[in-house]
Design a protein around this motif. Structure first.
Motif, PDB file in Angstrom:
ATOM      1  N   ILE A   1      -3.830  57.246 -24.830  1.00  0.00           N
ATOM      2  CA  ILE A   1      -3.575  58.581 -24.292  1.00  0.00           C
ATOM      3  C   ILE A   1      -2.195  59.034 -24.755  1.00  0.00           C
ATOM      4  CG2 ILE A   1      -3.604  60.032 -22.238  1.00  0.00           C
ATOM      5  CD1 ILE A   1      -6.216  58.490 -22.673  1.00  0.00           C
ATOM      6  N   GLU A   2      -2.147  60.000 -25.649  1.00  0.00           N
ATOM      7  CA  GLU A   2      -0.881  60.469 -26.205  1.00  0.00           C
ATOM      8  C   GLU A   2      -0.121  61.383 -25.242  1.00  0.00           C
ATOM      9  OE1 GLU A   2      -1.591  60.428 -31.007  1.00  0.00           O
ATOM     10  OE2 GLU A   2      -1.559  62.344 -29.959  1.00  0.00           O
ATOM     11  N   SER A   3      -0.863  62.243 -24.548  1.00  0.00           N
ATOM     12  CA  SER A   3      -0.230  63.181 -23.625  1.00  0.00           C
ATOM     13  C   SER A   3      -1.264  63.676 -22.630  1.00  0.00           C
ATOM     14  CB  SER A   3       0.400  64.364 -24.386  1.00  0.00           C
ATOM     15  OG  SER A   3      -0.559  65.008 -25.201  1.00  0.00           O
ATOM     16  N   THR A   4      -0.780  64.333 -21.585  1.00  0.00           N
ATOM     17  CA  THR A   4      -1.680  64.835 -20.548  1.00  0.00           C
ATOM     18  C   THR A   4      -1.314  66.264 -20.167  1.00  0.00           C
ATOM     19  OG1 THR A   4      -0.417  64.256 -18.538  1.00  0.00           O
ATOM     20  CG2 THR A   4      -1.701  62.474 -19.597  1.00  0.00           C
ATOM     21  N   VAL A   5      -2.252  66.926 -19.502  1.00  0.00           N
ATOM     22  CA  VAL A   5      -2.029  68.257 -18.947  1.00  0.00           C
ATOM     23  C   VAL A   5      -2.331  68.203 -17.452  1.00  0.00           C
ATOM     24  CG1 VAL A   5      -2.700  70.696 -19.001  1.00  0.00           C
ATOM     25  CG2 VAL A   5      -2.655  69.365 -21.136  1.00  0.00           C
ATOM     26  N   PHE A   6      -1.368  68.625 -16.648  1.00  0.00           N
ATOM     27  CA  PHE A   6      -1.570  68.710 -15.200  1.00  0.00           C
ATOM     28  C   PHE A   6      -2.263  70.023 -14.867  1.00  0.00           C
ATOM     29  CE2 PHE A   6      -0.261  70.656 -11.234  1.00  0.00           C
ATOM     30  CZ  PHE A   6      -0.605  69.680 -10.307  1.00  0.00           C
ATOM     31  N   ILE A   7      -3.266  69.935 -13.989  1.00  0.00           N
ATOM     32  CA  ILE A   7      -4.000  71.132 -13.558  1.00  0.00           C
ATOM     33  C   ILE A   7      -3.803  71.331 -12.060  1.00  0.00           C
ATOM     34  CG2 ILE A   7      -6.240  72.277 -13.448  1.00  0.00           C
ATOM     35  CD1 ILE A   7      -5.293  71.801 -16.310  1.00  0.00           C
ATOM     36  N   GLN A   8      -3.569  72.565 -11.676  1.00  0.00           N
ATOM     37  CA  GLN A   8      -3.241  72.899 -10.286  1.00  0.00           C
ATOM     38  C   GLN A   8      -4.256  72.340  -9.308  1.00  0.00           C
ATOM     39  OE1 GLN A   8      -6.431  75.126  -8.940  1.00  0.00           O
ATOM     40  NE2 GLN A   8      -4.565  75.305  -7.761  1.00  0.00           N
ATOM     41  N   VAL A   9      -3.735  71.989  -8.143  1.00  0.00           N
ATOM     42  CA  VAL A   9      -4.610  71.445  -7.104  1.00  0.00           C
ATOM     43  C   VAL A   9      -4.077  71.770  -5.710  1.00  0.00           C
ATOM     44  CG1 VAL A   9      -3.509  69.173  -6.938  1.00  0.00           C
ATOM     45  CG2 VAL A   9      -6.003  69.370  -6.610  1.00  0.00           C
ATOM     46  N   GLY A  10      -3.085  72.662  -5.613  1.00  0.00           N
ATOM     47  CA  GLY A  10      -2.522  73.005  -4.313  1.00  0.00           C
ATOM     48  C   GLY A  10      -1.572  71.943  -3.808  1.00  0.00           C
ATOM     49  N   PHE A  11      -0.785  71.375  -4.701  1.00  0.00           N
ATOM     50  CA  PHE A  11       0.072  70.218  -4.446  1.00  0.00           C
ATOM     51  C   PHE A  11       1.536  70.636  -4.374  1.00  0.00           C
ATOM     52  CE2 PHE A  11       2.578  67.170  -7.165  1.00  0.00           C
ATOM     53  CZ  PHE A  11       2.723  66.151  -6.248  1.00  0.00           C
ATOM     54  N   ALA A  12       2.252  70.158  -3.357  1.00  0.00           N
ATOM     55  CA  ALA A  12       3.711  70.319  -3.263  1.00  0.00           C
ATOM     56  C   ALA A  12       4.159  71.780  -3.261  1.00  0.00           C
ATOM     57  CB  ALA A  12       4.396  69.556  -4.397  1.00  0.00           C
ATOM     58  N   TYR A  13       3.390  72.650  -2.617  1.00  0.00           N
ATOM     59  CA  TYR A  13       3.808  74.047  -2.511  1.00  0.00           C
ATOM     60  C   TYR A  13       5.119  74.149  -1.726  1.00  0.00           C
ATOM     61  CZ  TYR A  13      -0.575  76.133  -4.239  1.00  0.00           C
ATOM     62  OH  TYR A  13      -1.628  76.543  -5.028  1.00  0.00           O
ATOM     63  N   ARG A  14       5.879  75.192  -2.003  1.00  0.00           N
ATOM     64  CA  ARG A  14       7.058  75.476  -1.196  1.00  0.00           C
ATOM     65  C   ARG A  14       6.636  75.733   0.251  1.00  0.00           C
ATOM     66  NH1 ARG A  14       9.973  80.007  -5.128  1.00  0.00           N
ATOM     67  NH2 ARG A  14      10.629  78.566  -6.801  1.00  0.00           N
ATOM     68  N   THR A  15       7.475  75.374   1.181  1.00  0.00           N
ATOM     69  CA  THR A  15       7.163  75.563   2.600  1.00  0.00           C
ATOM     70  C   THR A  15       7.890  76.747   3.207  1.00  0.00           C
ATOM     71  OG1 THR A  15       8.879  73.967   3.183  1.00  0.00           O
ATOM     72  CG2 THR A  15       6.629  73.124   2.937  1.00  0.00           C
ATOM     73  N   SER A  16       8.636  77.457   2.392  1.00  0.00           N
ATOM     74  CA  SER A  16       9.336  78.647   2.876  1.00  0.00           C
ATOM     75  C   SER A  16       9.413  79.659   1.744  1.00  0.00           C
ATOM     76  CB  SER A  16      10.744  78.286   3.369  1.00  0.00           C
ATOM     77  OG  SER A  16      11.510  77.738   2.310  1.00  0.00           O
ATOM     78  N   GLY A  17       9.879  80.838   2.080  1.00  0.00           N
ATOM     79  CA  GLY A  17       9.965  81.903   1.094  1.00  0.00           C
ATOM     80  C   GLY A  17       8.688  82.710   1.030  1.00  0.00           C
ATOM     81  N   PRO A  18       8.621  83.697   0.137  1.00  0.00           N
ATOM     82  CA  PRO A  18       7.436  84.551   0.034  1.00  0.00           C
ATOM     83  C   PRO A  18       6.176  83.723  -0.225  1.00  0.00           C
ATOM     84  CG  PRO A  18       9.244  85.442  -1.264  1.00  0.00           C
ATOM     85  CD  PRO A  18       9.680  84.088  -0.816  1.00  0.00           C
ATOM     86  N   GLU A  19       5.104  84.067   0.442  1.00  0.00           N
ATOM     87  CA  GLU A  19       3.842  83.331   0.317  1.00  0.00           C
ATOM     88  C   GLU A  19       3.360  83.290  -1.131  1.00  0.00           C
ATOM     89  OE1 GLU A  19       0.951  80.975   2.035  1.00  0.00           O
ATOM     90  OE2 GLU A  19       2.523  82.032   3.153  1.00  0.00           O
TER      91      GLU A  19
END
Length: 342
Positions: free
Chosen positions: A63-81
């Motif tokens: 495996i030379e490299s990877t691409v991360f795909i969104q999953v609703g992980f580690a969102y900010r807990t404050s600031g604009p939604e």
């Protein structure tokens, strides 16, 4: 029926002790691979962070490299939604920097696909700009979870509205992707392929990739209807493949929503068993899109509920065993490299 009362299709959960019952050495270990679809998680799937990912990547395949795909992980807990999803990109960049400093075998998260609520319309431009800035040169595109059905819900994640791809305000936001040079990952069921086809036709300058072979369903009202579903899925996919801005990811078939029973067996499947079950779907996609618009994906750790990383790629390699070196080069590396600009 309201979405809150829909029957829930349980996902295949990751069980390390179960997976440990069957191991395989990697086939064609020198074949270069870009894995263009994996996730990270603090809690889901038992947690899946850099150590877990690196352990899977070290299972023998190149495996030379990877691409991360969104999953609703580690969102900010404050600031604009609307800007909270930027926290996912920020966290992934931190993980990638640490992981890549500790090893040189694989460039972790060389590309990042995040989330922005395209249903905001033109106002989504602020979010897209923030995501690109947070990505520090890695941000490549947007995925909006669109997989929804009026008869069931897959997993416990909040189901999106039906027909989101046809919504005019969503399309107003979608139109901004090309402006920012971003691609779009489509996670939707085979029943939604006509809506995706219409979207692709309306936006020929936006690169779109269909996640998980377009998800021909095998649960709910489609249980026991594999032949009929396959025929309908293929017919719709033929129409989508006519648009050159659309590519397809070959994988995701380990999810329970496809209706394969492997995760319910007393022992995990072999790569040959998986290849026999998945071959018609994989080969149909390659036939329709060509190797230059098709890319194998792991969809880990989601598909880890069905098999290990080593077994998954072995299954794919069984399916492509009779293909040429050039075809394999596209399917395992070239298409992903071009699409995600790795």
């Amino acid at each position: 029926m309201s979405t809150t009362s829909l029957p829930i299709i349980a996902r295949a959960e990751v069980r390390p002790d179960w997976l440990a019952q069957h191991t395989e050495a990697a086939l064609e270990p020198d074949l270069p691979i870009i894995d263009p679809h994996h996730h990270l998680a603090d809690i889901n799937w038992g947690g899946y962070l850099e150590d877990d990912l690196l352990a899977d990547l070290g299972s023998g395949h190149r495996i030379e490299s990877t691409v991360f795909i969104q999953v609703g992980f580690a969102y900010r807990t404050s600031g604009p939604e609307s800007l909270r999803p930027v926290g996912e990109t920020e966290r992934v960049v931190q993980i990638a920097n640490a992981a890549n400093a500790s090893q040189q075998d694989t460039q972790i998260c060389a590309g990042i696909v995040g989330f922005a609520d395209l249903s905001m319309g033109a106002a989504v431009e602020e979010v897209l700009a923030a995501q690109i800035e947070a990505g520090k040169g890695r941000f490549r595109g947007i995925r909006c979870h669109a997989a929804a059905h009026d008869r069931f819900q897959y997993g416990v994640m909040h189901a999106p509205p039906l027909h989101v791809y046809l919504d005019p305000t969503f399309r107003e936001g979608f139109a901004r992707l090309a402006q920012f040079g971003l691609s779009f990952d489509s996670w939707a069921y085979h029943t939604q392929l006509p809506e995706l086809t219409d979207l692709a036709k309306a936006f020929p300058d936006t690169a779109i990739v269909i996640d998980h072979v377009g998800a021909p369903l095998g649960v709910g009202p489609y249980a026991g209807q594999r032949g009929a579903v396959f025929a309908e899925w293929k017919k719709q996919l033929q129409r989508t493949a006519q648009f050159p801005n659309v590519s397809v990811k070959l994988g995701g078939l380990g999810m329970s929503v496809f209706g394969f029973p492997f995760h319910q067996q007393s022992k995990p499947p072999t790569s040959l068993e998986l290849a026999d079950a998945w071959r018609p779907y994989i080969l149909t996609c390659i036939d329709l899109f060509g190797p230059e618009r098709a890319m194998f994906e792991s969809n880990f750790p989601v598909d880890k509920g069905t098999c290990s990383y080593a077994v998954l790629w072995n299954a794919f390699k069984h399916i492509t065993s009779n293909m040429s070196a050039d075809e394999k080069a596209q399917l395992y590396r070239g298409t992903a490299k071009r699409f995600y600009r790795i």
